[in-house]
Structures are given as C-alpha cells and as structure tokens.
Design a protein around this motif. Structure first.
Motif, PDB file in Angstrom:
ATOM      1  N   SER A  58      46.925  33.206  17.124  1.00  0.00           N
ATOM      2  CA  SER A  58      46.329  35.095  16.870  1.00  0.00           C
ATOM      3  C   SER A  58      47.366  35.872  17.019  1.00  0.00           C
ATOM      4  O   SER A  58      48.377  34.479  17.426  1.00  0.00           O
ATOM      5  CB  SER A  58      45.003  34.816  17.686  1.00  0.00           C
TER       6      SER A  58
ATOM      7  N   ASP B  67      50.226  46.325  14.763  1.00  0.00           N
ATOM      8  CA  ASP B  67      50.672  46.762  15.569  1.00  0.00           C
ATOM      9  C   ASP B  67      50.922  48.448  16.157  1.00  0.00           C
ATOM     10  O   ASP B  67      50.484  48.851  15.927  1.00  0.00           O
ATOM     11  CB  ASP B  67      52.047  45.752  15.409  1.00  0.00           C
TER      12      ASP B  67
ATOM     13  N   PHE C  37      46.482  41.238  12.326  1.00  0.00           N
ATOM     14  CA  PHE C  37      46.904  42.301  13.724  1.00  0.00           C
ATOM     15  C   PHE C  37      47.715  43.719  13.521  1.00  0.00           C
ATOM     16  O   PHE C  37      48.452  43.747  12.255  1.00  0.00           O
ATOM     17  CB  PHE C  37      48.043  41.496  14.822  1.00  0.00           C
TER      18      PHE C  37
ATOM     19  N   SER D  58      42.200  35.983  21.128  1.00  0.00           N
ATOM     20  CA  SER D  58      42.616  36.262  22.107  1.00  0.00           C
ATOM     21  C   SER D  58      42.259  38.137  22.335  1.00  0.00           C
ATOM     22  O   SER D  58      41.442  37.991  22.062  1.00  0.00           O
ATOM     23  CB  SER D  58      44.069  36.242  21.264  1.00  0.00           C
ATOM     24  N   TYR D  59      43.115  38.319  23.055  1.00  0.00           N
ATOM     25  CA  TYR D  59      42.205  40.361  23.820  1.00  0.00           C
ATOM     26  C   TYR D  59      43.427  40.231  24.347  1.00  0.00           C
ATOM     27  O   TYR D  59      43.871  39.791  26.194  1.00  0.00           O
ATOM     28  CB  TYR D  59      41.507  39.933  24.232  1.00  0.00           C
ATOM     29  N   PHE D  60      43.861  41.865  24.358  1.00  0.00           N
ATOM     30  CA  PHE D  60      44.430  42.501  25.460  1.00  0.00           C
ATOM     31  C   PHE D  60      43.967  44.041  25.808  1.00  0.00           C
ATOM     32  O   PHE D  60      43.379  44.687  24.343  1.00  0.00           O
ATOM     33  CB  PHE D  60      46.200  42.621  24.636  1.00  0.00           C
TER      34      PHE D  60
ATOM     35  N   GLU E  32      48.959  38.938  19.191  1.00  0.00           N
ATOM     36  CA  GLU E  32      48.376  40.454  20.048  1.00  0.00           C
ATOM     37  C   GLU E  32      50.197  41.413  20.747  1.00  0.00           C
ATOM     38  O   GLU E  32      51.011  40.251  20.566  1.00  0.00           O
ATOM     39  CB  GLU E  32      47.899  39.771  21.466  1.00  0.00           C
ATOM     40  N   GLU E  33      49.771  41.996  20.998  1.00  0.00           N
ATOM     41  CA  GLU E  33      51.958  42.917  21.825  1.00  0.00           C
ATOM     42  C   GLU E  33      51.250  43.523  22.919  1.00  0.00           C
ATOM     43  O   GLU E  33      50.212  44.372  23.480  1.00  0.00           O
ATOM     44  CB  GLU E  33      51.424  44.186  20.092  1.00  0.00           C
ATOM     45  N   ASP E  34      52.068  42.940  23.996  1.00  0.00           N
ATOM     46  CA  ASP E  34      52.456  44.050  24.838  1.00  0.00           C
ATOM     47  C   ASP E  34      52.431  45.358  25.061  1.00  0.00           C
ATOM     48  O   ASP E  34      53.167  45.996  24.361  1.00  0.00           O
ATOM     49  CB  ASP E  34      52.654  42.701  25.733  1.00  0.00           C
TER      50      ASP E  34
ATOM     51  N   LEU F 272      46.809  39.721  29.085  1.00  0.00           N
ATOM     52  CA  LEU F 272      47.160  38.897  28.206  1.00  0.00           C
ATOM     53  C   LEU F 272      46.186  38.185  27.806  1.00  0.00           C
ATOM     54  O   LEU F 272      46.039  37.306  29.234  1.00  0.00           O
ATOM     55  CB  LEU F 272      47.958  39.062  27.385  1.00  0.00           C
TER      56      LEU F 272
END
Length: 334
Positions: A255, A218, A216, A301-303, A257-259, A309
């Motif tokens: 997985s 960031d 990932f 996963s996906y954002f 992700e970042e919000d 999310l």
C-alpha cells in the motif's frame, strides 16, 4: 523489547479501551464525522466513534438482505456525498444507509445490468458521481447510479490486461488506471478500450513485476504503482515508469500513502518505509519499532489529510502522526 517510536496499535487486546473484535484488518476509511471504519479480513466491520466513545460492530452475514455481505471486507470508500460504500469478497457492492442502519446491496444476478461478480476489491468515483468497481475475476464495472446499471469492461470486450483486478483510481485528467494480476491498464476518458503496460522489455522505463498490487495518486498528480517487484511512478514525458525504493529489502508493495510533507509511506510484506520521492532516500520501520507486524495487508491503509496515517495487517492497525515519530538518526556501528 519494543522501541517507542510513536506508533499506536489497535488490536484485539481489551487492555486498551479502543480495541477490535477481529484484528486482521483488510480495509480502512473514515466517515464524514471522522469515525474510523475498519474492514475485517475474516468479515465484519469495526467502527470507532471517537466522539461518543462507542465501538460499533457490523457482523458479516450470509448475504442476508440489509446486512453486511459475506467474506473479507476488501474496500471501504467514502463518496463526495459522504456515503460509505463497501466491497466484500463474496457479498458484492454495498452502500451503508445511515438513516435506517442497513446495507443496500448490488449483487451478481442474471438480470442485465447487474454487477459482474460479488468479489469487489476497490471502488473509485468519477466526476459525474458514478462508480468504477474492481472485481477479482470479472474485470471492472462502471456503475451508472442514475440508471442503476453496471457496464462491464473485461479482457475480452475492452482489452483489460487481466480480469483479476487488485486496485483502481481516477487521475486528475479523468483517466482510469487499473492494476491487475497481469499488467497495468489505462482507459482514457470517454474511450472503450484500454491501453496496457506490461513488465519487462527493452525500454529502460519499464516496471519489473506484472502483478500491480496497489495504485496511488500523489499531490503532484503522479500515479504510483506498487508491484510484486517494486515501486514505480508513471512519467508522462516518456510514457514510461521510474523506479523508486530499489534498495527496499522487501519489494512486495502492499500500500502507498502520502503525508502532508510530500513524503510517501509504503507498506510491504517486510516492514514500513518512509520515502522521499525526490532523493529516493528512506527510513525503515519494523515490528521492533512498534508495528503490528512486518507484513501488511493489500491496500489496507488510509490518510485523511489530518493528523494520523493508518496501516493495517493481520495483527492490527497502526496509527501515527509522521511529524511526531522518533527516528533513529544514527547509523548502526559496524
């Protein structure tokens, strides 16, 4: 009983309007219209067209021309031209031709310049609009779209750590990062030979698990790796790795992700974690909080950068807005 933390669940239950024909989901992406594409571990793709209210299903075929390929849908990727690319377990690389509602396929063949194998695990686009394609058994392919030609990079010809590739990404400097079943491999822009990082050793800045499961990038340009033994980010100043989430109960990182608040969300084989990457503090969520299950599928996963999310496992897809979750801020009484 389930706590209402704010996790929405999409599964096979038709008690809900939006439901799946197969709830074991192995890849997620949104198209340019914001429709949700979900690839099935047992084959096929479900699409939720939010605006029209339609649920569209592309069923897997036995690699029939113009139809979705065979096997688990392990990668769905939207390129800069908003075209949707698909990677399946044994159907090769495919592009969805929206105008004609068909799938254009690139599959392994004897002709020079064909893709090295039909088991595609990840897709990434470089600045030229060409694609890097991860295969599980025959390295990575560089797809020159103009020439319609795949260049092969593997352990033998370019020192790739392992030909069994789980994930890949391109960083802000155009470097290709490849997570393999044995180590992390990095290809500098314009180079032909990979630099490899392997687990263990004397240095303190090492990672401990050689299976690199997920990668990932960031918002600060840092590369994170999820391994079979924990979560790490690459620290360029020491050209090494810094561990985060060492206190996670489950260290099999599925997985990342970042919000929008810079918090990381990490799915594992034992729940979902929200991690503050600076303080290394975290919140933990599991099935009791309304998750589909405790185990999540690899890179499912996906954002979008919007409200929700998405993380998926064998029992469906969880969607949530991190700003609207109800946290348990009180530690349990001992």
């Amino acid at each position: 009983s389930y706590l209402d933390r704010g996790f929405q669940l999409f599964n096979e239950s038709d008690r809900f309007y939006w439901h799946l024909t197969n709830q074991n989901i192995s890849s997620i992406c949104e198209d340019a219209e914001g429709n949700l594409w979900m690839g099935g571990f047992n084959g096929g793709i479900n699409i939720f067209e939010w605006q029209t209210g339609r649920m569209i299903r592309h069923t897997a075929s036995d690699n029939v021309p113009n139809r979705l390929g065979r096997g688990s849908v392990l990668a769905i990727y939207r390129d800069r031209n908003n075209e949707m690319w698909i990677g399946t377990h044994s159907g090769g690389l495919q592009r969805y031709d929206k105008e004609n509602n068909r799938f254009v396929s690139w599959r392994e063949s004897d002709s020079p310049g064909s893709i090295s194998m039909n088991d595609v695990r990840a897709i990434a686009e470089d600045e030229l609009g060409n694609l890097w394609v991860a295969t599980h058994g025959r390295g990575v392919n560089y797809f020159d779209r103009e020439r319609d030609y795949f260049n092969h990079y593997d352990n033998k010809n370019s020192h790739l750590g392992s030909d069994w590739v789980n994930d890949l990404l391109i960083d802000t400097d155009g470097r290709l990062w490849v997570g393999t079943a044995y180590g992390l491999s990095v290809l500098e822009k314009g180079e032909k030979v990979f630099k490899n990082y392997f687990a263990g050793g004397e240095d303190e800045h090492v990672f401990l698990g050689n299976q690199i499961l997920s990668l990932f990038l960031d918002s600060r340009g840092r590369v994170w790796l999820g391994t079979n033994f924990g979560l790490y980010y690459h620290e360029p100043r020491v050209d090494g790795f810094v561990r985060r989430g060492a206190r996670f109960e489950n260290q099999y990182i599925s997985s990342i992700e970042e919000d929008l608040n810079g918090q990381l969300w990490i799915s594992t084989h034992g729940g979902l974690y929200q991690l503050d990457p600076d303080s290394d503090t975290f919140f933990f969520f599991d099935e009791v909080d309304g998750l589909q299950g405790n185990a999540f599928n690899l890179n499912a996963s996906y954002f979008s950068g919007g409200e929700a999310l998405f993380f998926a496992g064998s029992k469906g897809v969880n969607a949530f807005n991190p700003d609207k979750l109800h946290y348990n801020l009180h530690p349990p009484q001992l």
